[in-house]
Design a protein around this motif. Sequence first.
Motif, mmCIF file in Angstrom:
data_model
loop_
_atom_site.group_PDB
_atom_site.id
_atom_site.type_symbol
_atom_site.label_atom_id
_atom_site.label_comp_id
_atom_site.label_asym_id
_atom_site.label_seq_id
_atom_site.Cartn_x
_atom_site.Cartn_y
_atom_site.Cartn_z
ATOM 1 N N VAL A 1 -21.059 1.051 -22.429
ATOM 2 C CA VAL A 1 -22.414 0.572 -22.696
ATOM 3 C C VAL A 1 -22.813 0.814 -24.150
ATOM 4 C CG1 VAL A 1 -24.840 0.675 -22.012
ATOM 5 C CG2 VAL A 1 -23.045 1.062 -20.300
ATOM 6 N N TRP A 2 -23.118 -0.288 -24.840
ATOM 7 C CA TRP A 2 -23.757 -0.234 -26.152
ATOM 8 C C TRP A 2 -25.201 -0.690 -25.964
ATOM 9 C CZ3 TRP A 2 -20.055 -2.906 -30.233
ATOM 10 C CH2 TRP A 2 -18.799 -2.259 -30.210
ATOM 11 N N GLY A 3 -26.032 -0.444 -26.967
ATOM 12 C CA GLY A 3 -27.409 -0.895 -26.811
ATOM 13 C C GLY A 3 -28.244 -0.726 -28.054
ATOM 14 N N THR A 4 -29.497 -1.170 -27.941
ATOM 15 C CA THR A 4 -30.483 -0.994 -29.003
ATOM 16 C C THR A 4 -31.866 -1.036 -28.396
ATOM 17 O OG1 THR A 4 -30.984 -1.641 -31.289
ATOM 18 C CG2 THR A 4 -30.948 -3.403 -29.652
ATOM 19 N N VAL A 5 -32.840 -0.555 -29.170
ATOM 20 C CA VAL A 5 -34.251 -0.654 -28.796
ATOM 21 C C VAL A 5 -34.979 -1.228 -30.006
ATOM 22 C CG1 VAL A 5 -36.331 0.593 -28.094
ATOM 23 C CG2 VAL A 5 -34.088 1.347 -27.257
ATOM 24 N N GLY A 6 -35.527 -2.428 -29.858
ATOM 25 C CA GLY A 6 -36.193 -3.055 -30.995
ATOM 26 C C GLY A 6 -36.717 -4.435 -30.645
ATOM 27 N N ARG A 7 -37.757 -4.842 -31.338
ATOM 28 C CA ARG A 7 -38.356 -6.155 -31.112
ATOM 29 C C ARG A 7 -37.360 -7.278 -31.383
ATOM 30 N NH1 ARG A 7 -41.637 -4.044 -34.720
ATOM 31 N NH2 ARG A 7 -41.242 -5.741 -36.191
ATOM 32 N N LEU A 8 -37.557 -8.370 -30.669
ATOM 33 C CA LEU A 8 -36.743 -9.564 -30.908
ATOM 34 C C LEU A 8 -37.420 -10.368 -32.012
ATOM 35 C CD1 LEU A 8 -36.013 -10.592 -27.200
ATOM 36 C CD2 LEU A 8 -34.790 -8.964 -28.650
ATOM 37 N N SER A 9 -37.387 -9.819 -33.218
ATOM 38 C CA SER A 9 -38.023 -10.450 -34.371
ATOM 39 C C SER A 9 -37.066 -10.391 -35.554
ATOM 40 C CB SER A 9 -39.335 -9.735 -34.716
ATOM 41 O OG SER A 9 -39.089 -8.393 -35.093
ATOM 42 N N GLU A 10 -37.336 -11.203 -36.563
ATOM 43 C CA GLU A 10 -36.418 -11.351 -37.692
ATOM 44 C C GLU A 10 -36.099 -10.012 -38.355
ATOM 45 O OE1 GLU A 10 -36.047 -13.871 -41.903
ATOM 46 O OE2 GLU A 10 -37.769 -14.129 -40.589
ATOM 47 N N GLN A 11 -37.106 -9.151 -38.501
ATOM 48 C CA GLN A 11 -36.901 -7.858 -39.152
ATOM 49 C C GLN A 11 -35.786 -7.051 -38.502
ATOM 50 O OE1 GLN A 11 -40.375 -5.314 -39.145
ATOM 51 N NE2 GLN A 11 -39.193 -3.483 -39.640
ATOM 52 N N ILE B 1 -17.116 -3.978 -22.528
ATOM 53 C CA ILE B 1 -18.328 -3.580 -23.253
ATOM 54 C C ILE B 1 -19.498 -4.451 -22.806
ATOM 55 C CG2 ILE B 1 -19.450 -3.448 -25.522
ATOM 56 C CD1 ILE B 1 -16.657 -2.986 -26.730
ATOM 57 N N VAL B 2 -20.623 -3.795 -22.497
ATOM 58 C CA VAL B 2 -21.872 -4.505 -22.208
ATOM 59 C C VAL B 2 -22.934 -4.000 -23.189
ATOM 60 C CG1 VAL B 2 -21.343 -4.884 -19.782
ATOM 61 C CG2 VAL B 2 -22.620 -2.837 -20.457
ATOM 62 N N PHE B 3 -23.945 -4.831 -23.412
ATOM 63 C CA PHE B 3 -24.986 -4.486 -24.385
ATOM 64 C C PHE B 3 -26.356 -4.574 -23.724
ATOM 65 C CE2 PHE B 3 -27.654 -4.572 -28.080
ATOM 66 C CZ PHE B 3 -26.936 -3.920 -29.073
ATOM 67 N N LEU B 4 -27.124 -3.481 -23.822
ATOM 68 C CA LEU B 4 -28.486 -3.437 -23.288
ATOM 69 C C LEU B 4 -29.474 -3.532 -24.451
ATOM 70 C CD1 LEU B 4 -28.156 -0.490 -20.717
ATOM 71 C CD2 LEU B 4 -27.585 -2.913 -20.413
ATOM 72 N N HIS B 5 -30.307 -4.554 -24.443
ATOM 73 C CA HIS B 5 -31.281 -4.758 -25.525
ATOM 74 C C HIS B 5 -32.684 -4.613 -24.959
ATOM 75 C CE1 HIS B 5 -32.072 -6.976 -29.535
ATOM 76 N NE2 HIS B 5 -33.105 -6.207 -29.223
ATOM 77 N N ILE B 6 -33.349 -3.512 -25.322
ATOM 78 C CA ILE B 6 -34.713 -3.245 -24.865
ATOM 79 C C ILE B 6 -35.690 -3.710 -25.948
ATOM 80 C CG2 ILE B 6 -36.367 -1.443 -24.229
ATOM 81 C CD1 ILE B 6 -33.948 0.188 -23.211
ATOM 82 N N GLY B 7 -36.627 -4.564 -25.558
ATOM 83 C CA GLY B 7 -37.605 -5.076 -26.504
ATOM 84 C C GLY B 7 -37.939 -6.521 -26.207
ATOM 85 N N LYS B 8 -39.080 -6.952 -26.697
ATOM 86 C CA LYS B 8 -39.485 -8.348 -26.534
ATOM 87 C C LYS B 8 -39.882 -8.901 -27.897
ATOM 88 C CE LYS B 8 -44.394 -7.504 -25.507
ATOM 89 N NZ LYS B 8 -45.479 -7.705 -24.540
ATOM 90 N N TYR C 1 -24.434 -9.298 -22.193
ATOM 91 C CA TYR C 1 -25.548 -9.001 -23.100
ATOM 92 C C TYR C 1 -26.840 -9.179 -22.307
ATOM 93 C CZ TYR C 1 -27.884 -8.485 -27.627
ATOM 94 O OH TYR C 1 -28.634 -8.020 -28.677
ATOM 95 N N PHE C 2 -27.556 -8.059 -22.074
ATOM 96 C CA PHE C 2 -28.724 -8.076 -21.193
ATOM 97 C C PHE C 2 -30.011 -7.842 -21.977
ATOM 98 C CE2 PHE C 2 -25.091 -6.497 -18.682
ATOM 99 C CZ PHE C 2 -25.013 -7.525 -17.752
ATOM 100 N N LEU C 3 -30.903 -8.842 -21.924
ATOM 101 C CA LEU C 3 -32.229 -8.711 -22.522
ATOM 102 C C LEU C 3 -33.152 -8.095 -21.478
ATOM 103 C CD1 LEU C 3 -32.482 -12.201 -24.299
ATOM 104 C CD2 LEU C 3 -31.975 -9.988 -25.360
ATOM 105 N N LEU C 4 -33.505 -6.851 -21.673
ATOM 106 C CA LEU C 4 -34.245 -6.103 -20.653
ATOM 107 C C LEU C 4 -35.759 -6.137 -20.836
ATOM 108 C CD1 LEU C 4 -31.950 -2.945 -20.376
ATOM 109 C CD2 LEU C 4 -31.873 -5.044 -19.031
#
Length: 362
Positions: free
Chosen positions: A196-206, A226-233, A253-256
């Motif tokens: 499991v890889w992942g991040t926490v962050g807005r889905l914005s250009e920055q 490998i799977v990816f967990l992406h927390i944020g909107k 790749y999971f958009l949570l």
Amino acid sequence: MGLKKKILLIGMTSTSGGLERYIINFFSGVDQNIYSVDFLNQEPDKHIAYEKQIKEQGGTIVSAIKREKHFFRHYYELMRVFKKKYDVVYYNTLDLTNIDFLLFAKIFNRNTVKIVHAHNSQGAEGIRLLLMKVHQKFITKISDKRYACSKLSGDWMFEGKDYKVINNAIDLDKFCFDPDRKRDMIKQLGLDGKIVWGTVGRLSEQKNPLFLVEIMKYAHEMNPNIVFLHIGKGELRDDMILKIKSYHLENNYFLLGERKNVEDYYQIMEKFVFPSIYEGFGFSALEAQAMGIQTFITDGKHLTNEVDIHAGCMTYISLKKTAKEWADEIIHIQAIPDCKRNEYGKFAREAGFDLKDNRISL
């Protein structure tokens, strides 16, 4: 007991990002016997982040619509809010394009303590940048205290004016590795046997989220487990979905969306990937390190290295490198063994990021 002093907290939005987590952490440390706290909601059609927790802890929500949404209504509603004559106005912001809050505080109560806190290191462009440059010239005249989440952020926002760096500290008792909770989360999410890889962050250009999908494309080619967990909107969600589908990563790749319990998701991450284009302070990168996760962050002049807890779990990679090069570097650095992950909280504490040691003076 006399009347409580009144605080107006500005900066909370409907998204629970790093700025919002800083504000709720600050609020949790306020002495409710001395202060009453109002939170300004500038999106009246939405709930602000942590609204339930705010109300449970005695906070109050007041509203004044954003200036860019409705110019005249913005000022009318601000007047109604500031008639409460706050003792402290604490303005947390990503830039200085709007200083109405500081001016209104000064007009309605000459004794108000006016605090402005910088939380970014770039981002104002066009008319916003012009307004910021103008406001920088007299920010010391309309604010009493100036704080920044990092030196990079303070130098950019206040440009030669004095300020104090306040660490974006976290509750290290909360962000602590728990092997039992990890097992529970793996079972709950059906990720047994996955890396499991992942991040926490807005889905914005920055935050550079489309580049993250590129990285995952090559990582998946190297290791399909490998799977990816992406927390944020954010506003790039639809673009993310299209790109994930185009690479056939729907099962990897999971958009949570938003998650209030981000610490539970950190439990199962082996690698944390944070390729932001700019940051005032990478709050979630700090949380990841404290949880004993190998963390990969952009190397560049618009990201501060002050987030590094100096525990040997932070790797800097240039955005000049391709997504394939990012994936290759990440995949070849060994994950921290579970038996060692509990040790990283002490590094965060020694680096000055324990919430208990970072209460600002009002």
